[in-house]
Scaffold this motif. Structure first.
Motif, PDB file in Angstrom:
ATOM      1  N   ASP A  35       0.813  -1.217   0.000  1.00 42.74           N
ATOM      2  CA  ASP A  35       0.000   0.000   0.000  1.00 42.74           C
ATOM      3  C   ASP A  35       0.843   1.263   0.000  1.00 42.74           C
ATOM      4  N   ASN A  36       0.589   2.072  -0.964  1.00 41.15           N
ATOM      5  CA  ASN A  36       1.273   3.355  -1.177  1.00 41.15           C
ATOM      6  C   ASN A  36       2.760   3.212  -1.536  1.00 41.15           C
ATOM      7  N   LYS A  42      -6.390   3.508  -3.240  1.00 35.00           N
ATOM      8  CA  LYS A  42      -7.543   3.569  -4.151  1.00 35.00           C
ATOM      9  C   LYS A  42      -7.488   2.481  -5.209  1.00 35.00           C
ATOM     10  N   GLU A  43      -6.279   2.015  -5.511  1.00 34.03           N
ATOM     11  CA  GLU A  43      -6.117   1.018  -6.573  1.00 34.03           C
ATOM     12  C   GLU A  43      -6.206  -0.387  -5.993  1.00 34.03           C
ATOM     13  N   THR A  44      -6.490  -1.337  -6.875  1.00 33.58           N
ATOM     14  CA  THR A  44      -6.540  -2.726  -6.419  1.00 33.58           C
ATOM     15  C   THR A  44      -5.592  -3.617  -7.220  1.00 33.58           C
ATOM     16  N   LEU A  45      -5.325  -3.238  -8.457  1.00 30.76           N
ATOM     17  CA  LEU A  45      -4.509  -4.098  -9.325  1.00 30.76           C
ATOM     18  C   LEU A  45      -3.276  -3.357  -9.839  1.00 30.76           C
ATOM     19  N   ALA A 141       5.263   8.086  -0.535  1.00 29.44           N
ATOM     20  CA  ALA A 141       3.970   7.421  -0.704  1.00 29.44           C
ATOM     21  C   ALA A 141       3.350   7.857  -2.027  1.00 29.44           C
ATOM     22  N   ILE A 142       2.711   6.922  -2.720  1.00 30.79           N
ATOM     23  CA  ILE A 142       2.093   7.240  -4.010  1.00 30.79           C
ATOM     24  C   ILE A 142       1.023   8.313  -3.824  1.00 30.79           C
ATOM     25  N   ASP A 143       0.198   8.140  -2.802  1.00 33.02           N
ATOM     26  CA  ASP A 143      -0.874   9.115  -2.565  1.00 33.02           C
ATOM     27  C   ASP A 143      -1.217   9.123  -1.075  1.00 33.02           C
ATOM     28  N   ASP A 147      -4.107   7.412   2.689  1.00 29.00           N
ATOM     29  CA  ASP A 147      -3.709   6.660   3.885  1.00 29.00           C
ATOM     30  C   ASP A 147      -4.919   6.351   4.758  1.00 29.00           C
ATOM     31  N   ILE A 148      -4.879   5.182   5.400  1.00 25.56           N
ATOM     32  CA  ILE A 148      -5.987   4.825   6.289  1.00 25.56           C
ATOM     33  C   ILE A 148      -5.581   5.061   7.753  1.00 25.56           C
TER      34      ILE A 148
END
Ligand code: MG
Length: 183
Positions: A35-36, A42-45, A141-143, A147-148
């Motif tokens: 993740d990130n 937001k992405e899954t693949l 981080a990509i975005d 972040d959660i």
């Protein structure tokens, strides 16, 4: 502890890492956070660009595996689509998930000198990797907006520790963390 929060290098993204050089220097296993680091929340693949990068890395001779703290199904789905082995719920910065990934998930047992851990967080990826005495690369981080909860908390901690590192190890900070810290 502070020194274990300093990565070996900072790169803007996974696309900016000199994989050929690293292979020549004896590195063989890449453990990537998901993740990130590889995809935003937001992405899954994996994107085509990311799949191409994976092919390039594997053509050089590396094995690449995912080491994610997430327990979610999205880790299984992403890793299967990406075509690589993975350790989910890896509990970084604890050592156990990373060690399990190196010893049991990877196709063979690698020495720690052969392993690189890549991630976007100081408190989990860098700290966990350094506790295992690995080479650790920090990336942006990509975005961050995606972040959660727990990661948001870690980002606050990060800010606190970045300030302390800057004060105690100004040269190291300048060399390895200043860009990440937004300077
Ligand atoms: Mg991450």
């Amino acid at each position: 502890m502070l020194k274990k929060l300093i990565p070996d290098e900072f790169y803007k993204s996974v696309y900016d890492i000199p994989y050929e050089e690293l292979y020549k220097s004896g590195k063989r296993l890449i453990m990537a956070d998901m993740d990130n680091t590889l995809i935003s929340y937001k992405e899954t693949l994996p994107s085509e660009k990311l799949k191409e990068l994976k092919k390039r890395i594997e053509d050089i001779g590396f094995e690449i595996i995912i080491v994610s703290n997430s327990r979610k199904k999205r880790v299984d789905n992403f890793s299967n689509a990406f075509g690589c082995k993975y350790q989910k719920f890896s509990t970084k910065p604890l050592k156990r998930g990373i060690k399990r990934a190196m010893r049991k998930v990877a196709s063979k047992r690698y020495k720690k000198e052969e392993c690189i851990l890549i991630g976007d967080q100081l408190m989990t990826d860098v700290y966990g990797g350094k506790r295992c005495k690995l080479t650790v690369f920090l990336i942006d981080a990509i975005d961050k907006k995606t972040d959660i909860g727990p990661t948001r908390f870690n980002r606050k901690l990060e800010k606190f520790f970045l300030k302390r590192i800057k004060k105690k190890y100004p040269l190291l900070y300048k060399e390895k963390l200043a860009i990440y810290g937004g300077e």
